[in-house]
Design an enzyme around this catalytic site. Structure first.
Site, PDB file in Angstrom:
ATOM      1  N   ARG A  20       0.823  -1.213   0.000  1.00  0.00           N
ATOM      2  CA  ARG A  20       0.000   0.000   0.000  1.00  0.00           C
ATOM      3  C   ARG A  20       0.857   1.263   0.000  1.00  0.00           C
ATOM      4  NH1 ARG A  20      -3.554  -0.701   5.040  1.00  0.00           N
ATOM      5  NH2 ARG A  20      -1.604  -1.627   5.698  1.00  0.00           N
ATOM      6  N   ASN A  38      -6.145  -2.831   1.951  1.00  0.00           N
ATOM      7  CA  ASN A  38      -6.122  -4.286   2.044  1.00  0.00           C
ATOM      8  C   ASN A  38      -7.551  -4.799   2.029  1.00  0.00           C
ATOM      9  OD1 ASN A  38      -3.346  -4.501   2.210  1.00  0.00           O
ATOM     10  ND2 ASN A  38      -3.313  -4.622   4.435  1.00  0.00           N
TER      11      ASN A  38
END
Length: 91
Positions: A20, A38
Site C-alpha cells: 500500500r 487491504n
C-alpha cells in the site's frame, strides 16, 4: 482529454510487504489520484484516477510491486471518475 478511472484488485503476496505504501508513492510519481486498501481475502483493492497515460503507467507498475511482493494478477476495470484529488491509503 479528460481523466479516466479504473478500480479493482491486485492479487498475490501483496499484504504485509509494504504494497500500500509503495502504491501511494508510485501513484504520486505518476500523477494519479485515488486510494488503496487491504481486502479481507488477502488482495489489495484500489481506485486509480487521472490522465489515461498516467493510469496506464500506474497499472503497468502494479505488476512489479515493491521488492517483497509477488504479484499474481492485476484486475482493473473502467469506472466513472469521481474527481478525487490526491492519493491515500485506506484502512
Amino acid at each position: 482529454m479528460g481523466d479516466i478511472a479504473k478500480a479493482g484488485r491486485v492479487t498475490g503476496k501483496v499484504q504485509g510487504v509494504w504494497f500500500r505504501a509503495w502504491t501511494e508513492t508510485q501513484a504520486r510519481r505518476h500523477g494519479v489520484s485515488g486510494w488503496v486498501r487491504n481486502a479481507p481475502d488477502g488482495s489489495v483493492e484500489l481506485h486509480l484516477e487521472g490522465p489515461e497515460a498516467a493510469v496506464a503507467a500506474m497499472e503497468a507498475a502494479l505488476w512489479d510491486g515493491p521488492p517483497l511482493a509477488r504479484v499474481d494478477g492485476v484486475e482493473l476495470t473502467p469506472v466513472a471518475p469521481t474527481g478525487r484529488k490526491g492519493f491515500g491509503v485506506r484502512r
